[in-house]
Motif scaffolding. Sequence first.
Motif, PDB file in Angstrom:
ATOM      1  N   THR A  45       0.839  -1.203   0.000  1.00 43.78           N
ATOM      2  CA  THR A  45       0.000   0.000   0.000  1.00 43.78           C
ATOM      3  C   THR A  45       0.873   1.251   0.000  1.00 43.78           C
ATOM      4  OG1 THR A  45      -0.113   0.143   2.412  1.00 43.78           O
ATOM      5  CG2 THR A  45      -1.829  -1.171   1.297  1.00 43.78           C
ATOM      6  N   GLU A  47       0.347   3.780   1.880  1.00 43.55           N
ATOM      7  CA  GLU A  47       0.557   4.113   3.294  1.00 43.55           C
ATOM      8  C   GLU A  47       1.749   3.348   3.867  1.00 43.55           C
ATOM      9  OE1 GLU A  47      -3.442   4.966   1.963  1.00 43.55           O
ATOM     10  OE2 GLU A  47      -2.416   3.050   2.018  1.00 43.55           O
ATOM     11  N   GLU A  50       4.925   4.887   2.643  1.00 41.14           N
ATOM     12  CA  GLU A  50       5.208   6.150   3.332  1.00 41.14           C
ATOM     13  C   GLU A  50       5.819   5.898   4.705  1.00 41.14           C
ATOM     14  OE1 GLU A  50       5.291   9.230   2.163  1.00 41.14           O
ATOM     15  OE2 GLU A  50       4.750   8.363   0.237  1.00 41.14           O
TER      16      GLU A  50
END
Length: 151
Positions: A45, A47, A50
């Motif tokens: 993902t 996310e 990150e």
Amino acid sequence: MNARPTRRVESRAGLVPVLVLALVTVAGGEGLTSSPVPVSSGVFTLEQAEIGREAYAESCARCHGPDLAGGVGPSLAPLDRFAFRDARLSRPFEIMRTEMPFDAPGSLDDETYAAILAYVLLENGYASGSEPLPADTESLSGFVLDAPPAD
């Protein structure tokens, strides 16, 4: 006159299974599971990547450079295609998990290593998907590092 020794073909045939077993062992069993999922299909993902970006900056950038271009350590973007082409994701994960960071190998938790791997994949042009990258070697062996989609 010296007789030329004859070759025993049947003795070589017996070596084939031994050689195959040796190659599989050296390769870490890669290629044994059927239908690996290509990384280009989106196996992490955004996310997660990150989170990996932050962890990379803290634990990896001092050796691999802030832009993953290398420094003391090798470049991670682009990944070494010779070393990792068609490799299962378990391979770079295990290298990271057992050897990185260089000054404290194995000091991060598996979820952090998986997040850093997701970030490295993102920076190598792989698209994110809807499911996070698993944080265990067995699951990661089901993913193959194919060529990233063309830009």
